[in-house]
Design a protein around this motif. Structure first.
Motif, PDB file in Angstrom:
ATOM      1  N   ALA A  37      35.528  -7.249  60.724  1.00  0.00           N
ATOM      2  CA  ALA A  37      36.249  -7.643  59.512  1.00  0.00           C
ATOM      3  C   ALA A  37      36.466  -9.152  59.462  1.00  0.00           C
ATOM      4  CB  ALA A  37      37.579  -6.902  59.416  1.00  0.00           C
ATOM      5  N   ALA A  38      36.881  -9.742  60.573  1.00  0.00           N
ATOM      6  CA  ALA A  38      37.124 -11.195  60.601  1.00  0.00           C
ATOM      7  C   ALA A  38      35.821 -11.956  60.388  1.00  0.00           C
ATOM      8  CB  ALA A  38      37.778 -11.594  61.914  1.00  0.00           C
ATOM      9  N   GLU A  39      34.744 -11.512  61.013  1.00  0.00           N
ATOM     10  CA  GLU A  39      33.453 -12.195  60.858  1.00  0.00           C
ATOM     11  C   GLU A  39      32.925 -12.039  59.436  1.00  0.00           C
ATOM     12  OE1 GLU A  39      31.727 -14.296  62.742  1.00  0.00           O
ATOM     13  OE2 GLU A  39      33.239 -14.215  64.301  1.00  0.00           O
ATOM     14  N   ALA A  40      33.079 -10.862  58.862  1.00  0.00           N
ATOM     15  CA  ALA A  40      32.620 -10.653  57.478  1.00  0.00           C
ATOM     16  C   ALA A  40      33.390 -11.564  56.529  1.00  0.00           C
ATOM     17  CB  ALA A  40      32.781  -9.191  57.088  1.00  0.00           C
ATOM     18  N   SER A  41      34.690 -11.715  56.734  1.00  0.00           N
ATOM     19  CA  SER A  41      35.491 -12.609  55.890  1.00  0.00           C
ATOM     20  C   SER A  41      35.056 -14.061  56.074  1.00  0.00           C
ATOM     21  CB  SER A  41      36.976 -12.505  56.245  1.00  0.00           C
ATOM     22  OG  SER A  41      37.464 -11.245  55.875  1.00  0.00           O
ATOM     23  N   ARG A  42      34.772 -14.443  57.291  1.00  0.00           N
ATOM     24  CA  ARG A  42      34.323 -15.805  57.572  1.00  0.00           C
ATOM     25  C   ARG A  42      33.011 -16.094  56.848  1.00  0.00           C
ATOM     26  NH1 ARG A  42      30.758 -18.290  60.791  1.00  0.00           N
ATOM     27  NH2 ARG A  42      30.117 -16.355  61.822  1.00  0.00           N
ATOM     28  N   LEU A  43      32.104 -15.126  56.880  1.00  0.00           N
ATOM     29  CA  LEU A  43      30.811 -15.334  56.223  1.00  0.00           C
ATOM     30  C   LEU A  43      30.984 -15.383  54.717  1.00  0.00           C
ATOM     31  CD1 LEU A  43      28.590 -12.974  58.397  1.00  0.00           C
ATOM     32  CD2 LEU A  43      28.681 -15.478  58.456  1.00  0.00           C
TER      33      LEU A  43
ATOM     34  N   ARG B  32      18.964  -8.546  59.369  1.00  0.00           N
ATOM     35  CA  ARG B  32      19.803  -8.752  58.182  1.00  0.00           C
ATOM     36  C   ARG B  32      21.273  -8.444  58.495  1.00  0.00           C
ATOM     37  NH1 ARG B  32      15.549  -5.198  55.460  1.00  0.00           N
ATOM     38  NH2 ARG B  32      13.918  -6.689  54.950  1.00  0.00           N
ATOM     39  N   LEU B  33      22.108  -9.438  58.204  1.00  0.00           N
ATOM     40  CA  LEU B  33      23.559  -9.293  58.327  1.00  0.00           C
ATOM     41  C   LEU B  33      24.265  -9.438  56.980  1.00  0.00           C
ATOM     42  CD1 LEU B  33      24.277 -11.512  61.472  1.00  0.00           C
ATOM     43  CD2 LEU B  33      24.354  -9.027  61.348  1.00  0.00           C
ATOM     44  N   LEU B  34      23.575 -10.048  56.012  1.00  0.00           N
ATOM     45  CA  LEU B  34      24.179 -10.351  54.715  1.00  0.00           C
ATOM     46  C   LEU B  34      24.070  -9.142  53.796  1.00  0.00           C
ATOM     47  CD1 LEU B  34      22.818 -13.984  54.310  1.00  0.00           C
ATOM     48  CD2 LEU B  34      24.987 -13.216  55.307  1.00  0.00           C
ATOM     49  N   GLY B  35      24.829  -8.152  54.119  1.00  0.00           N
ATOM     50  CA  GLY B  35      24.803  -6.831  53.498  1.00  0.00           C
ATOM     51  C   GLY B  35      24.934  -5.849  54.651  1.00  0.00           C
TER      52      GLY B  35
ATOM     53  N   ARG C  75      18.560 -18.294  57.609  1.00  0.00           N
ATOM     54  CA  ARG C  75      17.833 -18.702  56.397  1.00  0.00           C
ATOM     55  C   ARG C  75      18.821 -19.089  55.296  1.00  0.00           C
ATOM     56  NH1 ARG C  75      14.998 -14.049  57.523  1.00  0.00           N
ATOM     57  NH2 ARG C  75      15.673 -13.068  55.591  1.00  0.00           N
ATOM     58  N   PHE C  76      19.904 -18.322  55.175  1.00  0.00           N
ATOM     59  CA  PHE C  76      20.934 -18.627  54.183  1.00  0.00           C
ATOM     60  C   PHE C  76      21.496 -20.029  54.412  1.00  0.00           C
ATOM     61  CE2 PHE C  76      25.472 -18.795  53.159  1.00  0.00           C
ATOM     62  CZ  PHE C  76      25.438 -18.558  51.794  1.00  0.00           C
ATOM     63  N   GLN C  77      21.841 -20.331  55.654  1.00  0.00           N
ATOM     64  CA  GLN C  77      22.425 -21.635  55.963  1.00  0.00           C
ATOM     65  C   GLN C  77      21.451 -22.774  55.674  1.00  0.00           C
ATOM     66  OE1 GLN C  77      23.570 -20.558  59.948  1.00  0.00           O
ATOM     67  NE2 GLN C  77      25.679 -20.146  59.335  1.00  0.00           N
ATOM     68  N   GLU C  78      20.172 -22.557  55.946  1.00  0.00           N
ATOM     69  CA  GLU C  78      19.158 -23.572  55.640  1.00  0.00           C
ATOM     70  C   GLU C  78      18.988 -23.735  54.128  1.00  0.00           C
ATOM     71  OE1 GLU C  78      15.517 -22.571  57.659  1.00  0.00           O
ATOM     72  OE2 GLU C  78      16.557 -22.393  59.575  1.00  0.00           O
ATOM     73  N   LEU C  79      18.871 -22.626  53.420  1.00  0.00           N
ATOM     74  CA  LEU C  79      18.664 -22.670  51.972  1.00  0.00           C
ATOM     75  C   LEU C  79      19.866 -23.236  51.226  1.00  0.00           C
ATOM     76  CD1 LEU C  79      16.879 -19.286  51.170  1.00  0.00           C
ATOM     77  CD2 LEU C  79      15.998 -21.583  50.736  1.00  0.00           C
ATOM     78  N   LEU C  80      21.043 -23.031  51.751  1.00  0.00           N
ATOM     79  CA  LEU C  80      22.260 -23.479  51.079  1.00  0.00           C
ATOM     80  C   LEU C  80      22.222 -24.979  50.815  1.00  0.00           C
ATOM     81  CD1 LEU C  80      24.821 -22.236  49.993  1.00  0.00           C
ATOM     82  CD2 LEU C  80      25.907 -22.661  52.191  1.00  0.00           C
TER      83      LEU C  80
ATOM     84  N   LEU D 200      23.687 -10.958  67.071  1.00  0.00           N
ATOM     85  CA  LEU D 200      23.039 -11.723  66.001  1.00  0.00           C
ATOM     86  C   LEU D 200      23.922 -12.867  65.504  1.00  0.00           C
ATOM     87  CD1 LEU D 200      21.333  -8.891  63.936  1.00  0.00           C
ATOM     88  CD2 LEU D 200      20.175 -10.774  65.135  1.00  0.00           C
ATOM     89  N   LEU D 201      25.223 -12.655  65.481  1.00  0.00           N
ATOM     90  CA  LEU D 201      26.136 -13.727  65.080  1.00  0.00           C
ATOM     91  C   LEU D 201      26.080 -14.895  66.053  1.00  0.00           C
ATOM     92  CD1 LEU D 201      29.152 -11.582  63.888  1.00  0.00           C
ATOM     93  CD2 LEU D 201      27.734 -13.086  62.456  1.00  0.00           C
ATOM     94  N   HIS D 202      25.590 -14.629  67.257  1.00  0.00           N
ATOM     95  CA  HIS D 202      25.447 -15.655  68.299  1.00  0.00           C
ATOM     96  C   HIS D 202      23.994 -15.703  68.764  1.00  0.00           C
ATOM     97  CE1 HIS D 202      29.783 -16.061  68.513  1.00  0.00           C
ATOM     98  NE2 HIS D 202      29.841 -14.747  68.427  1.00  0.00           N
ATOM     99  N   ALA D 203      23.066 -15.596  67.820  1.00  0.00           N
ATOM    100  CA  ALA D 203      21.638 -15.531  68.147  1.00  0.00           C
ATOM    101  C   ALA D 203      21.227 -16.689  69.054  1.00  0.00           C
ATOM    102  CB  ALA D 203      20.820 -15.555  66.862  1.00  0.00           C
ATOM    103  N   ASN D 204      20.444 -16.346  70.072  1.00  0.00           N
ATOM    104  CA  ASN D 204      19.894 -17.305  71.032  1.00  0.00           C
ATOM    105  C   ASN D 204      20.948 -17.969  71.914  1.00  0.00           C
ATOM    106  OD1 ASN D 204      17.147 -16.894  70.215  1.00  0.00           O
ATOM    107  ND2 ASN D 204      17.642 -18.069  68.384  1.00  0.00           N
ATOM    108  N   GLU D 205      22.162 -17.454  71.897  1.00  0.00           N
ATOM    109  CA  GLU D 205      23.228 -17.951  72.769  1.00  0.00           C
ATOM    110  C   GLU D 205      23.594 -16.846  73.760  1.00  0.00           C
ATOM    111  OE1 GLU D 205      26.630 -18.918  70.389  1.00  0.00           O
ATOM    112  OE2 GLU D 205      25.469 -20.186  69.032  1.00  0.00           O
ATOM    113  N   VAL D 206      24.032 -17.250  74.941  1.00  0.00           N
ATOM    114  CA  VAL D 206      24.526 -16.264  75.905  1.00  0.00           C
ATOM    115  C   VAL D 206      25.935 -15.861  75.483  1.00  0.00           C
ATOM    116  CG1 VAL D 206      25.168 -15.836  78.308  1.00  0.00           C
ATOM    117  CG2 VAL D 206      23.133 -17.209  77.779  1.00  0.00           C
TER     118      VAL D 206
END
Length: 143
Positions: free
Chosen positions: A137-143, A13-16, A107-112, A42-48
Motif C-alpha cells: 500500500a505504501a509503495e503503491a501510494s508512493r508510485l 509490469r508493476l504499473l497496474g 521505462r516510465f521514469q525515463e519517458l517522464l 522489482l521495486l529494487h531491481a538490480n539491487e541487493v
C-alpha cells in the motif's frame, strides 16, 4: 511453469496488476507470497535486498517463526519461473537482475522526462494491484 534462460527476455509490469510476460505470454508467477516477493524485488531491481528487509516487507513486524524458510521457498519458486540467473543470492540477500527496457517502472521514469503523455500510457491501473503484503500500500501510494 516456464524456466528462464540466459537469452530469455521478460517484460515486468508493476504499473497496474503485477505481470511478467515473455514471448507474448503472461507467465504464472505463483501465489500471493511469491507475487509480493517479486514486486518487492522489482521495486529494487538490480539491487541487493537483505533477507530481513524482504521478511519485513512480506510479513510486517511480526513474521512467522519459519519466515526465513518461507522466503527461501518463494525465491525457489521465482527461480523456476524466471531462471536461476535472474534471482541471485548475494551475501545476506537477493538481487533480481532486470535488463534495460524490461521494467515498466524504469521505462516510465525515463519517458517522464521526454514525454509525460507517453509515460502515462504505461499505466494499466493502480500500481501493484493485487499484491498483498505490508509494503504494497505504501509503495503503491508512493508510485
Amino acid at each position: 511453469m516456464r524456466s528462464g534462460d540466459r537469452g530469455t527476455r521478460f517484460e515486468f509490469r508493476l504499473l497496474g496488476s503485477l505481470e511478467v510476460e515473455s514471448d507474448g505470454a503472461v507467465l504464472p508467477v505463483g501465489g500471493p507470497r511469491q507475487r509480493a516477493l517479486l514486486a518487492l524485488l522489482l521495486l529494487h531491481a538490480n539491487e541487493v535486498v537483505k533477507r530481513e528487509r524482504l521478511i519485513d516487507g512480506l510479513w510486517g513486524e511480526e513474521p512467522p517463526p519459519r519466515a526465513h524458510n518461507a522466503l527461501q521457498v518463494a525465491v525457489h519458486g521465482l527461480r523456476r519461473v524466471l531462471g536461476p540467473e535472474r534471482v541471485e543470492t548475494v551475501a545476506d540477500g537477493y538481487r533480481l537482475r532486470v535488463q534495460p527496457g524490461e521494467l515498466d517502472l524504469a521505462r516510465f521514469q525515463e519517458l517522464l522526462r521526454q514525454s509525460p503523455a507517453a509515460a502515462l500510457e504505461l499505466w494499466r491501473g493502480p500500481a501493484l494491484a493485487g499484491v498483498e503484503a505490508p509494503f504494497a500500500a505504501a509503495e503503491a501510494s508512493r508510485l
